[in-house]
Each structure stands twice: as structure tokens, then as C-alpha cells.
Design an enzyme around this catalytic site. Structure first.
Site, PDB file in Angstrom:
ATOM      1  N   GLY A   1      -6.143  12.328  13.715  1.00  0.00           N
ATOM      2  CA  GLY A   1      -6.535  11.339  14.740  1.00  0.00           C
ATOM      3  C   GLY A   1      -6.793  11.981  16.017  1.00  0.00           C
ATOM      4  O   GLY A   1      -7.751  11.972  17.092  1.00  0.00           O
TER       5      GLY A   1
ATOM      6  N   GLY B   1      -4.895  -1.655  19.778  1.00  0.00           N
ATOM      7  CA  GLY B   1      -4.124  -0.872  18.974  1.00  0.00           C
ATOM      8  C   GLY B   1      -2.645  -0.954  18.820  1.00  0.00           C
ATOM      9  O   GLY B   1      -1.809  -0.616  17.948  1.00  0.00           O
TER      10      GLY B   1
ATOM     11  N   SER C   1      -9.467   4.322  11.906  1.00  0.00           N
ATOM     12  CA  SER C   1     -10.031   5.167  12.767  1.00  0.00           C
ATOM     13  C   SER C   1     -11.421   4.882  13.219  1.00  0.00           C
ATOM     14  O   SER C   1     -11.906   4.876  14.508  1.00  0.00           O
ATOM     15  CB  SER C   1      -9.932   6.603  12.347  1.00  0.00           C
ATOM     16  OG  SER C   1     -10.883   6.788  11.394  1.00  0.00           O
TER      17      SER C   1
ATOM     18  N   GLY D   1      -6.008  11.290   3.671  1.00  0.00           N
ATOM     19  CA  GLY D   1      -7.042  12.741   3.366  1.00  0.00           C
ATOM     20  C   GLY D   1      -8.388  12.125   3.729  1.00  0.00           C
ATOM     21  O   GLY D   1      -9.245  13.063   3.399  1.00  0.00           O
ATOM     22  N   ASP D   2      -8.685  11.093   4.271  1.00  0.00           N
ATOM     23  CA  ASP D   2      -9.924  10.709   4.312  1.00  0.00           C
ATOM     24  C   ASP D   2     -10.424  10.369   5.593  1.00  0.00           C
ATOM     25  O   ASP D   2     -11.680  10.067   6.067  1.00  0.00           O
ATOM     26  CB  ASP D   2     -10.101   9.216   3.613  1.00  0.00           C
ATOM     27  CG  ASP D   2      -9.374   7.979   4.326  1.00  0.00           C
ATOM     28  OD1 ASP D   2      -8.811   8.355   5.324  1.00  0.00           O
ATOM     29  OD2 ASP D   2      -9.858   6.825   3.990  1.00  0.00           O
TER      30      ASP D   2
ATOM     31  N   GLY E   1     -14.408   9.739   7.153  1.00  0.00           N
ATOM     32  CA  GLY E   1     -14.605   8.464   8.073  1.00  0.00           C
ATOM     33  C   GLY E   1     -15.251   9.060   9.432  1.00  0.00           C
ATOM     34  O   GLY E   1     -16.136   8.406   9.736  1.00  0.00           O
TER      35      GLY E   1
ATOM     36  N   HIS F   1       0.738  -1.200   0.041  1.00  0.00           N
ATOM     37  CA  HIS F   1       0.065  -0.120   0.059  1.00  0.00           C
ATOM     38  C   HIS F   1       0.775   1.402  -0.208  1.00  0.00           C
ATOM     39  O   HIS F   1       0.517   2.314   0.260  1.00  0.00           O
ATOM     40  CB  HIS F   1      -1.039   0.311   1.306  1.00  0.00           C
ATOM     41  CG  HIS F   1      -1.642  -1.155   1.508  1.00  0.00           C
ATOM     42  ND1 HIS F   1      -1.087  -2.227   2.417  1.00  0.00           N
ATOM     43  CD2 HIS F   1      -2.715  -1.716   1.029  1.00  0.00           C
ATOM     44  CE1 HIS F   1      -1.607  -3.078   2.640  1.00  0.00           C
ATOM     45  NE2 HIS F   1      -2.664  -3.062   1.571  1.00  0.00           N
TER      46      HIS F   1
END
Lengths: 570, 570
Positions: B552, B480, B439, B393-394, B398, B217
Site C-alpha cells: 500500500g 482508518g 485499499s 497478494g491481491d 485491486g 480469516h
């Protein structure tokens, strides 16, 4: 881009070696191809498939139980040589005859056809099947002009199943032709592919456009359109194939949605949702559809849709078990291993006994072939330049390589006591095998045709030369299917043969007749070169053109003049 | 480029539907994934695998006999939601427990981990296996920080064979972990891939360069080098893997040479000739090697080499028969068909009985969640902008989607009479399931952790809020695995919880304590944002970072302030 390679010239050979190593439980590596590593019963019809490399899983992935018995692999996008096809056929033959399967491209038609002729001469019954599924390449009324694309897969699958079931050569051939007649494909492309070692793609598609029907080597398609949704693409692929529905088809179809390389699985699955909906909406029953990469074109982006209209004969063959490296279906019982075939040398075959007169002519013929090699080596760059206008610019290289190998073969044949006929036939085989591709095959046919007509009994005189020239022309035009005006080497060959025949019939000495015929050939070649438009991407349909559209005519005339010079010098 | 799609947001879902349609004899399509269409015996351990989409044949191609029982498919390159994982696990469970297999990426670790927790709460024994084969992503000494790449295939193959053989859950888990510990991969990349609908690649590799160890990725690799021959590439791939040879390994290895999408078969076969020579030269025995496309990354150009060091336990499992859409080995007997699982709705679960006090607090909690949704909708653009510096950038999108769904869930839970604890837990599930990705999973864990600690018996007071906050922090940091300073949401969460606890212990009212804790959180978030470098392509290693590195933290502080405002307004 094709980025992983060593010497680009070795790419196809290396890839074949790697493929055979990974799948050594399925295939044996033989020179120029692969044969099944599992035993097959004596008398079984052998299915031998092949074509250029760069299309994996085609063709090596389709060797296996219920599929092909062997594959012959040419260079990237180039036909395998006649000699390779013939040699691997001998290795795969189990006494039941051979079906030769390949896509309908000029080079393959020539080389597989010439190999079939050689093998028949050896007493092996061979049937030739050129797959013609691409609806974008010619209208419905002339299916024999259509290219072969992913339709190879269902046609070979069905032929392989028929052979595996123990059917006779006649039956396997009939069913394969029947499957081919009921198989059609249409492809789209988003971008071209890049050959190993090349800096730029072999052909391109305008950014933001989709090329409808573009061939997998960049052959021209139907039209370009602006990029569209998956749903619209599905309509575009499905409609023309529905229009090909054969009369009486009951609506059961084998379906293949094939990715060309860089168009990936998820994209194909998205497209499939619409394709399947449209086909079912048209009342069709989709029988064991396949979605994935089956006939690729290096890293070309695009895909094709193939339908085979099944019937009571074809459906069980489409569904029969199969087990190849890239195609598995159902449950195939394990088979015993088969030994690797013994590789036979091809350097110096034995020649039939020749008369003294013919051996004397053979010396002259050898000198002529050597002179051709020298002239073509000098002309390599110029021929490449001419070829680059409308072709891929490799004509000079192929002519240089082929003639050099032919000269070497001629010398060996002369030393082995061959007559003029056998010497020329052998030189032709060497030319075809070394040069590869279409023009190599044509020159192989020319020399072999000429040599066979001469024979090894009498010396060569003017009448014999005319017989040889007529036979050579016959060999090329029959297998190559080109007519004068198609902008091929035939444009220069036909005037040559016509003039030679007329001059000799009119009483001219061979040396004079030949020079005047060479002049006629040169005029025709100049005319062809003048008429050949700057085609750019739009190379002529492979099935309609043989060789390099103008460079082939130019080099033929050059060779004719060169022979004339030798005849007058000696 | 990914060029065939309809609405880009639907791409992964459409691809899944198409895949299941083509392979309907092998898999049933269920919401968010696929389960085996062939019957499995009661009591068999179920192997459920999954991750983001865009990697076909991973993961759907590996569902089948001798392989996985089901797959859960997230959006392109994004983890599936906790709810999807849990739901499909319930459909695949045959009473023998579940092994959950996925690559070691933050989002997958969170969502598969959270699903395991949910399922264990329902009495299903679930073992979690994160594959960690990528040697480029972390040193040998910290294998738990390594990403999962094509090593998924041998690990899942071996786990699937163990489960198919009827081994116990303990045994299947042990063997899968054993296989994972002995499986290492190294990848190279030539170019990045383009997401459906995107104009530009997600990441790039310099032209003429090869990126060693670049993640599938775009996660950073080891270094870039100039393009080189296939022979040199093979050395580069083989050497680091030989260095990982486990002590006592007998030299028998499973090998996988995997193409990432646009690097095609012939290239892989060419590379294979050198890889095989090098490995055999090192004295290794290559056991049923595989060369092809196994874990792709859309149309990324590149490949990876994977070795699994076999032993007497692993080899028979690697060689055992298997039959999935994209992986077939040996001879699998036909199985009876299994009925398609019944899809269960998830809209309004039933809630445990709640006290009046808790129901009163639930109304307040619902108002808080609704306010969060309103604030996050307003902040979408700003959060996206912050996220684009170091992430994709999302984040704003979300957070907006997740909170809106959480608010809707909270309203329904309130109407159904849920207590405060259940309302928040349900809102958290909805958030995670709708937002997806990392997230979303974190916010789901936060709310569910908070809600579970509150319970549905007592009303919410300051002490309960502290218990909730501590539990939420625990849930996030455990699954996490991020610590303060890792530049994640934890950087803002820990100061918040510490301050809240200190204020309440010091006697402050909840509304005052919360405001001051939110201030501490905001200061920390600002600090994190300041420290986060402009990472560009070099996004942090997924296994080491959770969520969006600074956005976040910023959004967490924003939410903390918003809750403080609601508490003080009411």
C-alpha cells in the site's frame, strides 16, 4: 476430522446429552434418546424416529410440535438397540399407536422391526416405516432396496404434521408411506468423514473427483466423475430425479438441498441458483424449498437433492407449522410443558412361571450361553481380523460384548427362576442391546426366536430344538431380508438349520445332530469367506446385507460348534 | 475445500442470489445485499448489518423481524464497498435513522464509516457500531482494538429487538453499545478454510494442534497447543471469558457456542456438556443458550464460545421474538409483505454547477486519473508480488480495477460538466466501489477527501492542492485509525503531505513541490518495505492495520510520482 470428543466410545451419548441440555425447553433427555418436552394430547399418534448418531440435525433436531414425538439415537452410524427403541416408544406412546420412522438400513430395519414386534406383544399398535429415497442405491423397480437419506426430512415432516392434526394411526401410516413413495434423493460426495478417535477417514473419494450417489456411510454409489462447475453439478442432481416423476404428479414439489457437513451454506446457495432454474425450467413449482444442513454425515463433504412430489393431501402437511430444535415453520402456539418420563430399569424383568423341566433346561441353556461368551472373548481378535477385510473390523468386539451381556442376563434370569424359553429370549435381548448394530440385532433375534419357540412349559428335547432353530431362522430372514448367497450370516445359518432338522427327523440324538449341523454350517461359512471379494470401500448395500458379510457366517459356525461341544460334554 | 462454485469471482454474488431465492418470503434480493421482505413501520430505527461473505448465517440469516432490516454482503472475506453500504441503507431507511452493525475489521470500519459519512451528508442519522468481542485479539484495556467474531449475533439480536420495540435511535445505539461492551468471545481452530477456486487453504494450523484465538480469516491468535480432550478444551474456552466478567454483573449470561464450518453439531454438543457444567459451576445462569453454526468461516474447523453478561435491560431483548432465515425465537406474528425496493442506477450522478476554472482543472484531474490507471495496470504484477510477502497478494489487482473504474467515472463526470472537486470525489467513489476491500476504501477516501476540499468553484492552485492533500490525509487517518509506523499506506502518505505543505509554504510551484513530496513519499515507502518482516501466516491484526502493509505504501508513492510526472508534462 471429528476432533472434539472425550472417550470416542462415549461420543454419541455425550452429544445426545449436550443436545438435550441446550434444547431442554423442547426435549427431555431419556436414556438412549429424547422425547418431547411439550405436552401432547392423549390418543395422538406418536411418531418415533431414529437411527445412528452423526447425522444431526437428524434425528434429535426433528423432535417437536408438528414433527416427531421422540427420537432414538444409536452409536455413531450404528442402529440403536431394539431395547432402546422399545423403551422410548413406551415413553412416547399416548394411546394412539406409534409410527416408527427410520432410514432403510439393515441394522435399523432389524432393531426397529424387532422393537415393533415386542411392542405389539404388549398391545401397542406399531407401524414401521423405512424411508427409501436414495435413487442411487437401487433401481426404481425395487424401491424397497433403496437406502434412506435426506428424504427422511420431508417424510417425517409430513407424518408428524398428520399425527399433530389428530389423524388416526391408519391415516398417518398411509400418508407417510405415500410421502415416502413420492420422495427421491440423489447425493454427491467430495470426501469422507472421520469417526471420533479415528486417524483416517471411514472412506475416501479420489481427490479432484465427485462421487455420484455415494452413501452417507460410504456405501458405493453410481460412478465417479471429475470435479465440475456448480451448474454441471445441478444438472447431474436434477436429471435423475425428474426421471422419477410419478404418473399424474401436478408439478408441485417440496425441495431439500442438503449439505453433508463440510460443504457449506454459500456453496449450497450457489448450487441452488442452478437447481432452482433447472427445476422451474422443467415446469415445476417449488413449494417452500429448504437449503441447509438437514441430514449430515459428520464432516463429510458433499450434498444431496431431494424432491417430494406433492399432491392435495401432502402439500398442506409439508406446509403445516412445526417447531423442533432444527426445523421451524410457521407459527406454533406455545404448549404446556410435559413432565420428564420416568426411566424404567431393565435389569431383571419378571418372567412367566416355568415348569420344573423347563427350569432344568434353563440351567443347561445358561451354561451354553456362558460358554459362548468365553469362546467369543477368545475369538475377538480373529473375528475382527476377518471382518476388516470387507467390513469395519468391529465384529469381534460386538460379539464379545453382546455374548458377555447375554451370559450375565442368562445368569440373572436363571436366578429369578426363568424357564429355558424366557432365559434365552432375555439373553437375546441383552445381547442385542449391548452389542448394538446389525449383528447384535441378529443375535438378539436368533436367541429370542429360539427361546420363544421353546416356551417355559416343557423341557428341551430334539424336536423342541428343531422348532427353536426354525423359528430363529424365520425371525432373522424375515426381518433381515437376507437370502443364502448374500454373503451374510444367513449363509451359515440355513445349512445349519436344514441339517439339524434332517438329522433329528432321521432319528439322531440332539447332541449328534447338532454336531453334524455345526459341521455343515462351518463348511458353508468357509465357502462364504472364500467367495467374499476384497470389497474395500465398496461395502455391500446396507439394505441388501445383514451383518458382516463373512465374519458373521464364521462366528455363527463357531457358535454352533461351541454349542455342540457343550451338549456332548454334559 | 470450497468445492461448489462456478467462476470463483462470482461466488459471493451467486451465493447471495441463491440465499435470497430460497428465503424470498423473508428477504428481497437487492444489488449487493438483501432487505427485509416484510413491512416495517415508518419511523422504526433500521439495523443494517454486514461484512464479507463466507460467514453464513452471518449476515443474511439475521435479516428479519426482531433482527436486522438489511444486510450488505461483500466479496468472500472482504468488506462490501462504501457505495453498497450507502445504497442498501437508503433502501432500508424508514425515517428513524440507522444503526450500522459490523465486525471490527479495517475494511469494514472504513467502508461502513465512509457510508455513514455519505448518508449523514444526505440528512440520514447513522450510528456506527463495530462489534469487538474477540478477547484473543487485544487486551481488555483496549477493547476498541478487538476483532468482531460470533459476538455479532447477540449484539445484533439485542439491537434488532430494541429497534423492533420502537425505541429511539439514541436508545438502540446505547443498548447495542452496552451489549457489545458486555459481550466477549474466544475461538479455537483446528484447520483453515479454502477460498473458492483456491488450491490450498488460506492459512493452516499444524496437524495435531489447536490454535487458541486464531481469527476467522487466519489472523494470529494467542498460542498453539497440542490437541486435547473436549473437557480440557472447555476449560480453555471458559476461563478467559470468566475473567472478563464486568463489575456488578449478576451472573445471568447469554451463551453462544459457535461452529466455524467443519466442526460439526455432535462435536459442539459434546463440548457443550463441559462448557455448561463449568459455567454453572461458576455460579452463572445460562439464559437461552445457543449451540450451532452462527458465524462460520467457509469450511474452517474450530469453534468459539461467546458470553453476553445480561442485565435487566439486555435480557428481555435477548429473549425477544425473532424470525430470520437462520435465527428464530419465540412467536412472531405474521407480517404483511413489503414491496421490493426500486434499484437505483449509480452510473452518472448529477453534479453541482461548477465554475469555468474548476471545469478546466477537472480536465487536468481527469487526465491525471487516467494516467494513474495506465500506470497501475502496468504495475499490477509487481504490486501483487510485493503484497504476497505479507498480505494475500491481491493488492495489484485491486489497484488496477479501482483506478480503471475511477478513470471511467472521471471521464463521465467530465462529460457531464463536473468541476474538479466533484470529479475527484466521484472518481474516488468508483474506485472504492469497484476495488472493494480495504485499499479500495482508502483510495476512495483519499480522492473524495481531496475533491471535497477542492470544491467546484475555484480552479486548482498550489494552496488548493495542499488543502486537498491535508483533507485526504485526515479522511484516511480518522476512519482508518492508522498512524505512521503501523506499516501501512499512511507511512508513505504522511511524509508526502508534510513535504507538499512545506514546499508550497516555502514558495515552490505546485509541479516542483509535488515532485519533491513524491520523492519523500518514495523514500518512506522503501523504508516501510524494508522494515516489514516476512509475516507469513501472521498477518497484522485487521483492526490495527489498514490496507496492505507495505504494498500500500509502495503503490501510494508510485501514484504520487505519476501525478508529479503529469503535472510536469502538462
Amino acid at each position: 476430522m471429528t476432533l472434539i470428543h472425550d472417550e470416542p466410545e462415549r461420543f454419541a451419548r455425550d452429544a445426545l446429552e449436550g443436545f438435550c441440555d441446550v434444547h431442554s425447553h423442547l426435549v427431555h433427555h431419556v436414556r438412549g434418546g429424547a422425547v418431547r418436552a411439550t405436552g401432547t394430547p392423549d390418543g395422538k399418534v406418536a411418531l418415533v424416529i431414529g437411527g445412528g448418531s452423526g447425522h444431526y440435525p437428524a434425528f434429535g433436531g426433528y423432535v417437536g410440535v408438528g414433527l416427531a414425538d421422540a427420537t432414538v439415537a444409536g452409536d455413531v452410524f450404528a442402529s440403536p438397540s431394539t431395547e432402546s427403541v422399545a423403551r422410548i416408544c413406551r415413553q412416547a406412546h399416548r394411546g394412539g399407536g406409534i409410527v416408527l420412522g427410520f432410514g432403510n438400513y439393515a441394522g435399523d430395519v432389524l432393531n426397529f422391526g424387532a422393537a415393533a414386534t415386542r411392542l405389539r406383544g404388549e398391545g401397542i399398535d406399531v407401524r414401521v416405516l423405512a424411508v427409501t429415497d436414495d435413487v442411487a442405491s437401487a433401481p426404481k423397480e425395487t424401491p424397497e432396496l433403496r437406502r434412506g437419506v435426506a428424504g427422511d426430512v420431508p417424510v417425517f415432516k409430513i407424518a408428524g404434521a398428520a399425527a399433530e392434526a389428530g389423524m388416526s394411526l391408519d391415516e398417518v401410516e398411509r400418508l407417510a408411506r405415500h410421502a415416502n413413495a413420492r420422495t427421491q434423493s440423489l447425493g454427491i460426495a467430495f470426501s469422507g468423514c472421520t469417526l471420533p478417535g479415528a486417524e483416517a477417514p471411514l472412506f475416501t473419494v479420489e481427490k479432484g473427483a465427485v462421487a455420484i450417489g455415494l452413501g452417507i456411510h460410504g456405501e458405493p454409489g453410481i460412478r465417479d466423475e471429475k470435479a465440475m462447475s456448480a451448474e454441471a453439478l445441478a444438472d447431474l442432481l436434477v436429471e435423475p430425479l425428474l426421471a422419477e416423476r410419478p404418473e399424474g404428479a401436478d408439478g408441485r414439489v417440496a425441495v431439500l438441498l442438503n449439505g453433508l457437513g463440510a460443504t457449506k451454506y454459500e456453496e449450497l446457495f450457489v448450487l441452488w441458483t442452478h437447481v432452482a432454474r433447472r427445476l422451474r425450467g422443467a415446469g415445476l413449482t417449488l413449494v417452500h424449498p429448504e437449503v441447509g444442513e438437514f441430514v449430515t454425515s459428520l464432516d463429510m463433504a458433499g450434498c444431496s437433492l431431494t424432491l417430494t412430489w406433492l399432491d392435495a393431501e401432502l402439500e398442506p402437511l409439508w406446509l403445516a407449522p412445526a417447531h423442533g430444535a432444527a426445523f421451524r415453520r410457521g407459527h406454533v402456539e406455545p404448549r404446556p410443558a410435559a413432565p420428564k418420563p420416568v426411566e424404567t430399569g431393565t435389569d431383571v424383568p419378571s418372567f412367566p412361571e416355568a415348569s420344573d423341566a423347563s427350569r432344568e433346561s434353563a440351567a443347561k441353556a445358561c451354561a451354553i450361553v456362558e460358554r459362548l461368551a468365553a469362546v467369543l472373548a477368545e475369538a475377538e481378535e480373529e473375528l475382527g481380523r476377518i471382518d476388516a477385510v470387507a467390513g469395519d473390523g468391529d465384529h469381534g468386539q460386538g460379539m464379545r460384548r453382546g455374548s458377555a451381556s447375554a451370559a450375565e442376563g442368562a445368569r440373572k434370569a436363571l436366578a429369578a427362576g426363568a424357564g429355558a424359553g424366557s432365559l434365552l429370549a432375555h439373553a437375546g435381548d441383552r445381547w442385542a442391546d449391548t452389542a448394538g448394530g446389525t449383528s447384535g440385532a441378529i443375535w438378539g433375534l436368533l436367541l429370542r426366536g429360539f427361546g420363544t419357540a421353546l416356551g417355559d412349559r416343557a423341557g428341551v428335547d430334539a424336536d423342541a430344538a428343531v422348532r427353536g432353530a426354525l423359528a430363529a431362522r424365520e425371525a432373522v430372514t424375515t426381518l433381515g431380508r437376507a437370502k443364502p448367497g448374500d454373503k451374510t450370516l444367513v449363509d451359515a445359518l440355513v445349512p445349519f438349520v436344514d441339517a439339524l432338522e434332517a438329522e433329528v427327523r432321521g432319528g439322531a440324538r440332539l447332541r449328534d445332530a447338532w454336531v453334524r449341523a455345526a459341521e455343515a454350517s462351518t463348511r458353508a461359512a468357509d465357502e462364504t469367506a472364500k467367495l467374499t471379494p476384497r470389497l474395500g470401500r465398496a461395502r455391500p448395500l446396507a439394505a441388501k446385507s445383514i451383518g458382516h458379510p463373512d465374519a458373521g457366517a464364521v462366528s455363527l459356525a463357531l457358535c454352533a460348534r461351541t454349542v455342540g461341544e457343550v451338549l456332548n460334554a454334559g
